[in-house]
Design an enzyme around this catalytic site. Sequence first.
Site: not given
Length: 336
Positions: A148, A172, A198, A221, A245
Amino acid sequence: MRFESILFYTYEAAFKHQIKTPKVTLETRKVLVIGLKNEHGQTYFGECNAFETDWYDKETIESVYVTLKQWFNTVLKDKEIETFDEAKVLLNHLNHAPAARSTVAMALYQVFHHLPSFEVQYGATISGLSTENYQQLLETKPKRIKLKWSPKVIADIEQLQNLPFNPWIALDANESLTNQDIATLKKVQNLEDILYIEEPFKDLEMLKTLSPKVIPPVAIDEKARDVSRILTLIEQYLIDTVILKPFRLGGIDKILDAIDSLHRQNIKVVIGGMYEYGLSRYFTAYLSQYADYPGDVTPYGYYFEQEFTQENGILKRGHLHFAPPEIDVDQLKIYS
């Protein structure tokens, strides 16, 4: 085959460690579990990834329950279906509610497909590099580490690159970066073994202001909500990877179709999950076999001490080993 009833359950366990997000702090994870019972008394289960409230997405446990109850009674009940293609026609009545569709698609997929045992590479996700996190990485040796973004991101990356093994590193940013972070992005771009970043920006138009030499390969995402939308975005912006997802796109069949479409466009794919228990985690791992990088699949016992399936996703030498999930119905509570 005909289905005579749909059963609704819930399961809730405490996280081993409190989950903190910008929107909510989670102490436990409550999920909805469905069971489709056919005329022979066999039951096929699906796990829903929605939450109790709409903090993450508009669909919730209650909305999925209402949607599936109505759909079953008006669309599926007592219909004769012989193939998964026939089942998909009925599933498409739920295209407006992807989390609900994903839940029941998980159950119906098992009716018409043999579930194998398999293994996938482990991909870890960490928020900062604490001593505890670092020790866990040394022990588990994940093939991919997703870090992160934080003010310490450069130092954290350099520490990861000094591990005694050579993991791929993904970042991310959760749409949090601004012009003030461009200088740091340039430094990240000069580091080796960075797979992608991301969701760097809330507005993808920011990408048009930057040279590819300034920013690592970009992954989307939250913006990856359906195949047509994804294909439009990759035509407009320099996107390298897409996080898919199942509960966001509508289930296993939608994901398999999306993987084919994106690979034809030379776009890389990662399969994402959301604090899953053993049933849903099996299918996230199953889909990860067809992706380009390790997915967001955690080992058994990573988030929870106990689950409603057998121990599954056992970590051995950097790989997660899965067997077809077995449901312990005694651990589930009736939802109504």
